[in-house]
Design an enzyme around this catalytic site. Sequence first.
Site, mmCIF file in Angstrom:
data_model
loop_
_atom_site.group_PDB
_atom_site.id
_atom_site.type_symbol
_atom_site.label_atom_id
_atom_site.label_comp_id
_atom_site.label_asym_id
_atom_site.label_seq_id
_atom_site.Cartn_x
_atom_site.Cartn_y
_atom_site.Cartn_z
ATOM 1 N N ARG A 125 13.619 34.782 16.644
ATOM 2 C CA ARG A 125 13.025 35.521 17.759
ATOM 3 C C ARG A 125 12.672 36.971 17.395
ATOM 4 N NH1 ARG A 125 17.163 35.247 21.059
ATOM 5 N NH2 ARG A 125 17.074 32.986 21.050
ATOM 6 N N PHE A 157 16.413 28.557 15.013
ATOM 7 C CA PHE A 157 17.587 28.264 14.190
ATOM 8 C C PHE A 157 18.818 28.140 15.084
ATOM 9 C CE2 PHE A 157 20.521 29.016 10.518
ATOM 10 C CZ PHE A 157 20.069 27.953 9.748
ATOM 11 N N GLY A 175 18.858 11.705 20.728
ATOM 12 C CA GLY A 175 19.415 12.398 19.560
ATOM 13 C C GLY A 175 19.548 11.577 18.294
ATOM 14 N N ASP A 183 15.848 15.819 32.109
ATOM 15 C CA ASP A 183 15.852 15.556 30.659
ATOM 16 C C ASP A 183 15.716 14.039 30.401
ATOM 17 O OD1 ASP A 183 16.816 16.578 27.799
ATOM 18 O OD2 ASP A 183 18.025 14.819 28.276
ATOM 19 N N GLY A 220 27.745 22.162 22.588
ATOM 20 C CA GLY A 220 26.347 22.194 22.129
ATOM 21 C C GLY A 220 25.535 20.988 22.578
ATOM 22 N N VAL A 231 20.527 22.516 16.626
ATOM 23 C CA VAL A 231 19.964 21.407 15.847
ATOM 24 C C VAL A 231 19.365 21.909 14.533
ATOM 25 C CG1 VAL A 231 18.262 19.540 15.828
ATOM 26 C CG2 VAL A 231 19.522 20.041 17.921
ATOM 27 N N LYS A 284 12.607 11.778 28.575
ATOM 28 C CA LYS A 284 12.822 10.779 27.526
ATOM 29 C C LYS A 284 12.214 9.432 27.929
ATOM 30 C CE LYS A 284 16.898 13.232 25.890
ATOM 31 N NZ LYS A 284 18.312 13.486 26.133
HETATM 32 N N1 HSE Z 1 20.779 18.033 26.432
HETATM 33 C C1 HSE Z 1 20.438 16.775 25.865
HETATM 34 C C2 HSE Z 1 21.504 15.755 26.215
HETATM 35 C C3 HSE Z 1 20.332 16.932 24.368
HETATM 36 O O1 HSE Z 1 22.565 16.169 26.697
HETATM 37 O O2 HSE Z 1 21.293 14.569 26.053
HETATM 38 C C4 HSE Z 1 19.655 15.829 23.688
HETATM 39 O O3 HSE Z 1 18.395 15.586 24.181
#
Ligand code: HSE
Length: 426
Positions: free
Chosen positions: A44, A10, A135, A202, A188, A13, A206
């Site tokens: 948790r 929670f 996103g 990251d 965030g 997102v 993707k």
């Molecule tokens: N941390 C990732 C970003 C979040 O900044 O794109 C979305 O995947």
Amino acid sequence: MTLKIALLGFGTVASGVPIILEQNSEKISQLVQKPITISKILVRDASEKKRLKEQGYDYHFVTDIDEILSDDDISVVVELMGRIEPAKTFITKALESKKHVVSANKDLIALHGKELLDVARQNNVSFYYEAAVAGGIPILRTLATSLVADKITKLLGVLNGTSNFMLTKMVEEGWTYDKALQTAQELGYAESDPTNDVEGIDAAYKLVILSQFAFGMTIDYKDVTHQGITTITPEDVNFAQNHGYVIKLVGSIEETKSGLAVEVSPSLLPEKHPLARVNDVMNAVYLNSIGIGESMYYGPGAGQKPTATSVVADLMTLSNEVASNDQAKLFNNFNRPSKIADLEDNQSAYYFSIALSNGSKAELTEFLKNEGITPKAFVLEKSSSGKNLAMIKTNVITKNQLEQIEQKLQTSTAFQLRNAFRIIGD
Ligand code: HSE
């Protein structure tokens, strides 16, 4: 009858999911055959449960996954915990318990997606993850459905909101790296460990997922070369600006005659390139394809509501599939043998930033000439540390050539390669 779902986690997102369900309820209720209700939320421990209750969240929080897995009324598990474990185990168990799964966990899907999709198929349940890439941009379903008739030849993406936000603030507003990172975390955007954001990891995850949807090839994460934004200097940014370019962290997949060339790296984009104007937390996926030609898909790549909107879209698809008793569907059916391009077929022009320790400009020019490089631009200036710094725009070279140059400069006492960034569009 409603579609009862359970959320695993929670955080930013996940807490956006009830917000979207509530704020867009009128439209959502018209379009789903079964209204979506949050039945249980896994957190948790007891202290998190207490904290959330104190914040006014009135949900059925549980701390034991079995309370969800054994609940036959729950038909969908939404995993928004991130990271690999325990998410992988929980998703596997949920699929084995014949529950459909929605996830935004790109790390897990990039590294173990094939295995999880096999489990989903064996159990005749669906596994959707629109929110895992870029996103709020609905790029995966667009590739799998609207673009089904097109053949994609090249994909370029600004795929990490955090690093794009940071680069934009550093370049346009002179923020320090630390201030930019801290603000991205406060907003965030960043992962709990932002290393993956700033090191290109990251974005590489993707790309692995995009490669499957755009090119039908499930590539191995290890085949994605990745480099982040941590080495970019003000000198690099100035050179780029003075020569009509913008530096962005770009993920690219190009189909060559031997296979896919896949990488994430800081790249110089011509100012007029559509991706050059993708700023702040925005992401974009730019495609070259046989049918459409050029197209670009743009939107927020991180953040609570954009990402939760993609999660809810998956839930709405499932609501209607479940209500119609549809056979579970694969998110994407495109599947070809995976092939990675030979280094010879992977070609680009580059920007080099080279510190001259003992060597002269003439010696550097001679070295480059011997490596097949004819500079298209050559700037020599004093760096902030007082060293002579050569900044060069090269002709198009192969990855093989690049690797040789990098190796030779690694052992050179005369010259040190500080940065080598691709130049896109030359
Ligand atoms: N941390 C990732 C970003 C979040 O900044 O794109 C979305 O995947």
